[in-house]
Design a protein around this motif. Structure first.
Motif, PDB file in Angstrom:
ATOM      1  N   ILE A  86      41.458 -13.290 105.965  1.00  0.00           N
ATOM      2  CA  ILE A  86      41.687 -11.980 105.365  1.00  0.00           C
ATOM      3  C   ILE A  86      40.703 -11.776 104.220  1.00  0.00           C
ATOM      4  N   PRO A  87      39.861 -10.765 104.299  1.00  0.00           N
ATOM      5  CA  PRO A  87      38.878 -10.560 103.229  1.00  0.00           C
ATOM      6  C   PRO A  87      39.559 -10.233 101.902  1.00  0.00           C
ATOM      7  N   LYS A  88      38.975 -10.705 100.836  1.00  0.00           N
ATOM      8  CA  LYS A  88      39.524 -10.434  99.507  1.00  0.00           C
ATOM      9  C   LYS A  88      39.156  -9.024  99.067  1.00  0.00           C
ATOM     10  N   THR A  89      40.031  -8.422  98.290  1.00  0.00           N
ATOM     11  CA  THR A  89      39.775  -7.081  97.773  1.00  0.00           C
ATOM     12  C   THR A  89      38.828  -7.162  96.585  1.00  0.00           C
ATOM     13  N   PRO A  90      37.693  -6.458  96.623  1.00  0.00           N
ATOM     14  CA  PRO A  90      36.765  -6.485  95.495  1.00  0.00           C
ATOM     15  C   PRO A  90      37.296  -5.676  94.313  1.00  0.00           C
ATOM     16  N   VAL A  91      37.040  -6.181  93.121  1.00  0.00           N
ATOM     17  CA  VAL A  91      37.482  -5.531  91.881  1.00  0.00           C
ATOM     18  C   VAL A  91      36.262  -5.093  91.082  1.00  0.00           C
ATOM     19  N   THR A  92      36.233  -3.825  90.709  1.00  0.00           N
ATOM     20  CA  THR A  92      35.149  -3.274  89.896  1.00  0.00           C
ATOM     21  C   THR A  92      35.696  -2.913  88.524  1.00  0.00           C
ATOM     22  N   LEU A  93      34.995  -3.319  87.481  1.00  0.00           N
ATOM     23  CA  LEU A  93      35.378  -2.982  86.113  1.00  0.00           C
ATOM     24  C   LEU A  93      34.479  -1.860  85.613  1.00  0.00           C
ATOM     25  N   LEU A  94      35.106  -0.775  85.142  1.00  0.00           N
ATOM     26  CA  LEU A  94      34.403   0.421  84.687  1.00  0.00           C
ATOM     27  C   LEU A  94      34.528   0.516  83.165  1.00  0.00           C
ATOM     28  N   SER A  95      33.395   0.480  82.456  1.00  0.00           N
ATOM     29  CA  SER A  95      33.419   0.524  80.998  1.00  0.00           C
ATOM     30  C   SER A  95      32.502   1.623  80.476  1.00  0.00           C
ATOM     31  N   GLY A  96      32.599   1.880  79.180  1.00  0.00           N
ATOM     32  CA  GLY A  96      31.797   2.928  78.554  1.00  0.00           C
ATOM     33  C   GLY A  96      32.598   3.612  77.471  1.00  0.00           C
ATOM     34  N   PHE A  97      31.899   4.164  76.471  1.00  0.00           N
ATOM     35  CA  PHE A  97      32.569   4.833  75.369  1.00  0.00           C
ATOM     36  C   PHE A  97      33.395   6.025  75.841  1.00  0.00           C
ATOM     37  N   SER A 118      34.198  -9.926  77.633  1.00  0.00           N
ATOM     38  CA  SER A 118      35.440 -10.628  77.318  1.00  0.00           C
ATOM     39  C   SER A 118      36.413 -10.547  78.485  1.00  0.00           C
ATOM     40  N   SER A 119      36.509  -9.375  79.111  1.00  0.00           N
ATOM     41  CA  SER A 119      37.369  -9.222  80.283  1.00  0.00           C
ATOM     42  C   SER A 119      36.855 -10.079  81.433  1.00  0.00           C
ATOM     43  N   ARG A 120      35.543 -10.106  81.609  1.00  0.00           N
ATOM     44  CA  ARG A 120      34.945 -10.942  82.648  1.00  0.00           C
ATOM     45  C   ARG A 120      35.302 -12.405  82.428  1.00  0.00           C
ATOM     46  N   LEU A 178      46.138 -14.960  92.029  1.00  0.00           N
ATOM     47  CA  LEU A 178      45.573 -13.625  92.218  1.00  0.00           C
ATOM     48  C   LEU A 178      44.294 -13.683  93.034  1.00  0.00           C
ATOM     49  N   PHE A 179      43.486 -14.717  92.798  1.00  0.00           N
ATOM     50  CA  PHE A 179      42.153 -14.751  93.381  1.00  0.00           C
ATOM     51  C   PHE A 179      42.136 -15.259  94.821  1.00  0.00           C
ATOM     52  N   ALA A 180      43.337 -15.448  95.371  1.00  0.00           N
ATOM     53  CA  ALA A 180      43.425 -15.654  96.808  1.00  0.00           C
ATOM     54  C   ALA A 180      43.373 -14.309  97.516  1.00  0.00           C
ATOM     55  N   ALA A 181      43.674 -13.235  96.757  1.00  0.00           N
ATOM     56  CA  ALA A 181      43.702 -11.895  97.341  1.00  0.00           C
ATOM     57  C   ALA A 181      42.603 -10.992  96.818  1.00  0.00           C
ATOM     58  N   MET A 182      42.070 -11.272  95.627  1.00  0.00           N
ATOM     59  CA  MET A 182      41.067 -10.411  95.015  1.00  0.00           C
ATOM     60  C   MET A 182      39.886 -11.226  94.518  1.00  0.00           C
ATOM     61  N   GLU A 183      38.751 -10.544  94.347  1.00  0.00           N
ATOM     62  CA  GLU A 183      37.573 -11.193  93.802  1.00  0.00           C
ATOM     63  C   GLU A 183      36.859 -10.242  92.845  1.00  0.00           C
ATOM     64  N   LEU A 184      36.400 -10.791  91.748  1.00  0.00           N
ATOM     65  CA  LEU A 184      35.642 -10.004  90.782  1.00  0.00           C
ATOM     66  C   LEU A 184      34.306  -9.653  91.406  1.00  0.00           C
TER      67      LEU A 184
END
Length: 290
Positions: A8-19, A120-122, A135-141
């Motif tokens: 089962i492919p892991k769900t990719p996680v995207t972090l969105l930042s900015g002021f 820091s979140s990374r 968590l990282f059995a189902a998702m990946e950064l």
């Protein structure tokens, strides 16, 4: 008989930042109403007691994406510090929802607060992964995306004092006590004590993709400066040249801060979903104008 394992492919996680004001929520809402039927999980982190960004996302979800979007709110803390553990819990909750529904998310997008240092979140997520968090059995950064207000770049670079001295970048209003002391509710994270340019650099340097937003305002401001100085008559070519120069300067600045990032220049958060959600980390340098 040979058994073939079903991976089962892991769900990719995207972090969105900015002021605050850069256009993160605008970009996110455009991703949510994509016409490709993508099922997207969302974590929205807001320092305010009422998570305004999450409310906006829910409103958009109700206009054509209700079944495709699942949203979790992080409030009263920044996920790069005081709410760091909450981020892992929120992602775990999304993973549990997907498992319960039997339909996995195509992608998860985390919208950080305006003052967040994404590194820091990374580091928190990488630490949890390396410690074997389930968590990282189902998702990946997957990807870090930073949105920058191109029209405000000169002001951001020249801003003095810490981020906390600029309410427009923080999204909270200082309260005055009877003794004259100032504070904010909820308290700002330690990153708000950093200089504006320090957070800008941190957000840009951590990104796999940098979106220079508000191209239209960036160019309009440069053109207006020309018209104000030389008048309208005969200055159209000079105004257009000034607009080109301003856009080029913004691009070169972001490239200097992060040579490896993919840089997109756009207005109103108009970015093709694949350029954000499918962008591979350590992407080859590229530029697109929308």
């Amino acid at each position: 008989m040979v058994r073939v394992a079903h991976i089962i492919p892991k769900t990719p996680v995207t972090l969105l930042s900015g002021f605050l004001g850069a256009g993160k929520t605008t970009l996110l809402t455009r991703l949510l109403v994509n016409d490709r039927g993508m099922r997207i999980g969302v974590v929205v982190n807001d320092l305010a007691a009422v998570n305004v960004d999450a409310a906006l996302v829910r409103a958009v979800s109700g206009k054509g994406a209700a079944e495709a979007v699942s949203t979790i709110e992080l409030q009263n803390g920044c996920m790069c510090c005081s709410a760091a553990d909450d981020l892992v819990l929120a992602l775990s909750e999304l993973a549990a929802r997907a498992q319960a529904s039997g339909v996995p998310f195509d992608h998860v997008v985390v919208e950080a607060t305006g003052v967040a240092d994404p590194s820091s979140s990374r580091d928190r997520l990488v630490s949890a992964r390396d410690d074997g968090h389930p968590l990282f059995a189902a998702m990946e950064l997957h990807t870090f995306v930073t949105v920058v207000d191109g029209s405000a770049l000169p002001l951001l670079l020249e801003a003095t004092g810490p981020v906390s001295a600029h309410p427009g970048l923080v999204g909270t209003t200082p309260a005055t006590h009877a003794d004259g002391a100032l504070d904010t509710e909820p308290p700002l994270p330690p990153s708000a004590d950093s200089a504006v340019v320090t957070i800008l650099m941190a957000q840009a340097e951590c990104a796999d993709v940098i979106v220079i937003n508000k191209r239209d305002l960036l160019r309009a401001t440069a053109r207006e400066e020309v018209f104000s100085s030389v008048g309208v008559s005969g200055s159209e070519s000079a105004a257009e040249a000034a607009a080109d120069a301003a856009e080029s300067e913004a691009l070169h600045l972001m490239r200097a801060l992060n040579p490896r990032a993919r840089i997109l220049v756009t207005s109103h958060g108009r970015v093709e979903p694949d350029l954000i959600l499918a962008a591979a980390p350590d992407a080859d340098p590229a530029r697109a104008v929308a």
